[in-house]
Design a protein around this motif. Structure first.
Motif, PDB file in Angstrom:
ATOM      1  N   VAL A 178      -2.733   2.695  20.686  1.00  0.00           N
ATOM      2  CA  VAL A 178      -2.334   3.983  20.133  1.00  0.00           C
ATOM      3  C   VAL A 178      -3.155   4.289  18.883  1.00  0.00           C
ATOM      4  N   GLN A 179      -3.308   3.303  18.018  1.00  0.00           N
ATOM      5  CA  GLN A 179      -4.094   3.495  16.805  1.00  0.00           C
ATOM      6  C   GLN A 179      -5.530   3.904  17.138  1.00  0.00           C
ATOM      7  N   ALA A 180      -6.075   3.337  18.185  1.00  0.00           N
ATOM      8  CA  ALA A 180      -7.460   3.649  18.557  1.00  0.00           C
ATOM      9  C   ALA A 180      -7.594   5.103  19.010  1.00  0.00           C
ATOM     10  N   ILE A 181      -6.665   5.574  19.849  1.00  0.00           N
ATOM     11  CA  ILE A 181      -6.810   6.929  20.396  1.00  0.00           C
ATOM     12  C   ILE A 181      -6.485   8.004  19.363  1.00  0.00           C
ATOM     13  N   ILE A 182      -5.639   7.674  18.372  1.00  0.00           N
ATOM     14  CA  ILE A 182      -5.341   8.668  17.328  1.00  0.00           C
ATOM     15  C   ILE A 182      -6.200   8.446  16.083  1.00  0.00           C
ATOM     16  N   ASN A 183      -7.067   7.423  16.127  1.00  0.00           N
ATOM     17  CA  ASN A 183      -7.998   7.136  15.040  1.00  0.00           C
ATOM     18  C   ASN A 183      -7.265   6.904  13.711  1.00  0.00           C
ATOM     19  N   ARG A 184      -6.175   6.162  13.805  1.00  0.00           N
ATOM     20  CA  ARG A 184      -5.386   5.828  12.611  1.00  0.00           C
ATOM     21  C   ARG A 184      -5.238   4.313  12.592  1.00  0.00           C
ATOM     22  N   HIS A 185      -6.026   3.670  11.743  1.00  0.00           N
ATOM     23  CA  HIS A 185      -6.091   2.211  11.770  1.00  0.00           C
ATOM     24  C   HIS A 185      -5.518   1.612  10.490  1.00  0.00           C
ATOM     25  N   GLN A 186      -4.465   0.835  10.645  1.00  0.00           N
ATOM     26  CA  GLN A 186      -3.988  -0.033   9.569  1.00  0.00           C
ATOM     27  C   GLN A 186      -3.232  -1.184  10.216  1.00  0.00           C
ATOM     28  N   SER A 187      -3.403  -2.360   9.691  1.00  0.00           N
ATOM     29  CA  SER A 187      -2.763  -3.531  10.270  1.00  0.00           C
ATOM     30  C   SER A 187      -1.386  -3.735   9.651  1.00  0.00           C
ATOM     31  N   TYR A 188      -0.583  -4.525  10.313  1.00  0.00           N
ATOM     32  CA  TYR A 188       0.722  -4.893   9.756  1.00  0.00           C
ATOM     33  C   TYR A 188       0.534  -5.591   8.418  1.00  0.00           C
ATOM     34  N   GLU A 189      -0.497  -6.430   8.325  1.00  0.00           N
ATOM     35  CA  GLU A 189      -0.736  -7.170   7.080  1.00  0.00           C
ATOM     36  C   GLU A 189      -1.037  -6.219   5.921  1.00  0.00           C
ATOM     37  N   GLN A 190      -1.804  -5.163   6.188  1.00  0.00           N
ATOM     38  CA  GLN A 190      -2.088  -4.184   5.127  1.00  0.00           C
ATOM     39  C   GLN A 190      -0.820  -3.460   4.680  1.00  0.00           C
ATOM     40  N   VAL A 191       0.008  -3.085   5.643  1.00  0.00           N
ATOM     41  CA  VAL A 191       1.263  -2.407   5.320  1.00  0.00           C
ATOM     42  C   VAL A 191       2.169  -3.326   4.513  1.00  0.00           C
ATOM     43  N   ALA A 192       2.257  -4.586   4.940  1.00  0.00           N
ATOM     44  CA  ALA A 192       3.097  -5.546   4.223  1.00  0.00           C
ATOM     45  C   ALA A 192       2.599  -5.759   2.801  1.00  0.00           C
ATOM     46  N   GLU A 193       1.281  -5.841   2.634  1.00  0.00           N
ATOM     47  CA  GLU A 193       0.718  -6.080   1.307  1.00  0.00           C
ATOM     48  C   GLU A 193       1.056  -4.931   0.351  1.00  0.00           C
ATOM     49  N   VAL A 194       0.898  -3.685   0.832  1.00  0.00           N
ATOM     50  CA  VAL A 194       1.200  -2.526  -0.020  1.00  0.00           C
ATOM     51  C   VAL A 194       2.697  -2.470  -0.321  1.00  0.00           C
ATOM     52  N   THR A 195       3.513  -2.709   0.700  1.00  0.00           N
ATOM     53  CA  THR A 195       4.966  -2.644   0.525  1.00  0.00           C
ATOM     54  C   THR A 195       5.444  -3.681  -0.485  1.00  0.00           C
ATOM     55  N   LEU A 196       5.007  -4.903  -0.329  1.00  0.00           N
ATOM     56  CA  LEU A 196       5.470  -5.981  -1.214  1.00  0.00           C
ATOM     57  C   LEU A 196       4.975  -5.793  -2.645  1.00  0.00           C
ATOM     58  N   GLU A 197       3.743  -5.306  -2.806  1.00  0.00           N
ATOM     59  CA  GLU A 197       3.223  -5.069  -4.148  1.00  0.00           C
ATOM     60  C   GLU A 197       3.995  -3.925  -4.816  1.00  0.00           C
ATOM     61  N   ALA A 198       4.304  -2.879  -4.036  1.00  0.00           N
ATOM     62  CA  ALA A 198       5.083  -1.764  -4.602  1.00  0.00           C
ATOM     63  C   ALA A 198       6.448  -2.251  -5.058  1.00  0.00           C
ATOM     64  N   ARG A 199       7.079  -3.070  -4.273  1.00  0.00           N
ATOM     65  CA  ARG A 199       8.396  -3.589  -4.664  1.00  0.00           C
ATOM     66  C   ARG A 199       8.290  -4.489  -5.888  1.00  0.00           C
ATOM     67  N   ARG A 200       7.238  -5.277  -5.957  1.00  0.00           N
ATOM     68  CA  ARG A 200       7.056  -6.161  -7.119  1.00  0.00           C
ATOM     69  C   ARG A 200       6.920  -5.340  -8.394  1.00  0.00           C
TER      70      ARG A 200
END
Length: 453
Positions: A178-200
């Protein structure tokens, strides 16, 4: 949900972030002078009590997400940042002159585009320029949208120090196909990193945007996405129906209707996704939104203070919303105004010391009545005309159009009240559409809106 109801109500319908909706604005009656009068009037009525909202549109993205319906400008040239910010600050100065005294900011939201396209330093210049000549309300909420793949710890830290406590991450789906066909690429690890840093850092509310009905999306892929989301438990989730409008957004022509789930498959995606969100402890808020019991959106709905504007659902109720930037929409309650839709046109107009509104609508008495009722349905799931808001003939006509929905169990009706049933929440757009006098007065000859279901 019975298939016959899905088929019956799967029609093109507005999302009702405004009434009247943009295609039904009377642009020929609109002019900048009248717009400024309504801004002054609304500001005088509300600034000292509830304050104002500000939406800032930052249109730039480094790549095009083909599903996207937003006003964007694709570029890798970051030299565009400072000229654009200076134009926004100049537009803000013009509104400060109209208001005539120091505004109280209750809500500020950075949307796009990709706000985190801009460097942390330039975002700081922008926000400091906006707030320098304003007072910040004691309960103000600052929020921004971000792409997980380009949001850095410095972005998060800089905006936190400027008062931002809400973060919205556009995820849509974790399935690589799905990410490939809509050209929207982000991994779970990237999302987790941003989320955890924001909470910190201390961000108190994190939202994830998810979409059902995307090209190549499967039930198994959606379930996997939901399970990954549950590992991180964002405070809010916007679970949107994909709006396929290739006649408006040509980027959507990079895939075809054959790549999309059919109506039955899309309904299953919604029902399973909704069920999983409830299983994980999220409560359904208004339309398309889910939040944990502790989130301010949930508390706002419980207290009857949920509000909806061009930024979506919010717990901040303000009468005046100023939209800054290309294509941004402003709302004075008595009128709407939209800015020039091209970056070059916007910057040129502002640099000529002209407020860059290009179209709008001045609400008449009927509009104001219907607007209040539609807003009540969207935010409270009910409305009545026992006192305030008042009654108008168009409301009676809409009430009659709701009677088939009464038979289908989507609404409860009394002579002076409309209530949305639990089954009706799925069809909130259709229910509001019954009260849309302007749409029924002039039914569109071509499709203007995405499908309701």
């Amino acid at each position: 949900m019975p298939d016959h109801l899905i088929d019956k109500y799967n029609v093109a319908a507005p999302r009702y972030t405004s009434y009247p909706t943009v295609p039904y604005w009377e642009n020929d009656r609109f002019n900048e002078e009248e717009w400024q009068k309504t801004v002054k009037m609304s500001f005088a009525e509300s600034n000292k009590t509830e304050g104002i909202s500000i939406y800032i549109h930052l249109p730039y993205c480094e790549s095009l997400c083909t599903y996207c319906g937003c006003n964007t400008r694709i570029t890798k040239n970051h030299g565009v940042e400072q000229p654009y910010i200076q134009a926004i600050l100049k537009e803000w100065e013009m509104y400060l002159a109209i208001m005539g005294e120091k505004p109280v900011i209750s809500e500020l939201h950075l949307g796009g585009g990709t706000p985190t396209f801009f460097s942390p330093e330039n975002l700081a210049t922008l926000i400091k320029g906006i707030t320098a000549k304003a007072t910040i309300h004691s309960s103000a909420e600052f929020s921004f949208e971000a792409h997980p793949a380009n949001t850095t710890a410095v972005h998060l830290d800089t905006l936190y120090k400027l008062g931002f406590r809400r973060l919205s991450l556009g995820i849509q789906d974790f399935d690589p196909k799905v990410q490939a066909i809509i050209n929207r690429h982000q991994s779970y690890e990237q999302v987790a990193e941003v989320t955890l840093e924001a909470r910190r850092l201390g961000y108190t509310s994190i939202n994830y945007d998810l979409i059902y009905g995307l090209p190549l999306q499967t039930l198994g892929g959606l379930i996997d996405t939901m399970n990954l989301v549950a590992n991180l438990m964002p405070d809010r989730i916007a679970f949107y129906s994909y709006a396929h409008v290739p006649w408006i957004k040509p980027g959507q022509r990079l895939f075809t209707e054959n790549d999309l789930p059919d109506v039955e498959e899309k309904n299953e995606l919604y029902e399973v996704g909704r069920s999983l969100l409830k299983h994980y402890g999220y409560l359904e808020i208004g339309m398309d939104h889910f939040a944990l019991p502790t989130d301010s959106l949930t508390l706002a709905e419980a207290s009857g203070n949920l509000h909806r504007n061009f930024m979506g659902y919010t717990n901040q109720h303000t009468q005046l919303l100023i939209g800054l930037g290309v294509s941004a929409i402003s709302d004075s309650w008595y009128a709407f105004a939209q800015n020039v839709k091209t970056v070059e046109g916007y910057i040129s107009t502002v640099n000529n010391n002209v407020i860059p509104v290009v179209k709008g609508h001045l609400l008449n008495d009927e509009d104001l009545v219907l607007r209040r009722h539609i807003l009540n349905l969207m935010c409270k799931g009910a409305t009545n005309w026992k006192g305030n808001p008042p009654y108008c003939d168009a409301l009676f006509e809409g009430f009659e159009r709701l009677k088939p929905m009464l038979e289908d169990g989507l609404v409860w009706l009394t002579p002076s009240e409309i209530k949305v049933t639990p089954a009706g929440k799925r069809f909130l757009r259709n229910i509001c559409m019954a009260l849309d006098a302007r749409l029924w007065e002039k039914k569109p000859e071509s499709q203007l809106f995405s499908m309701a279901v």
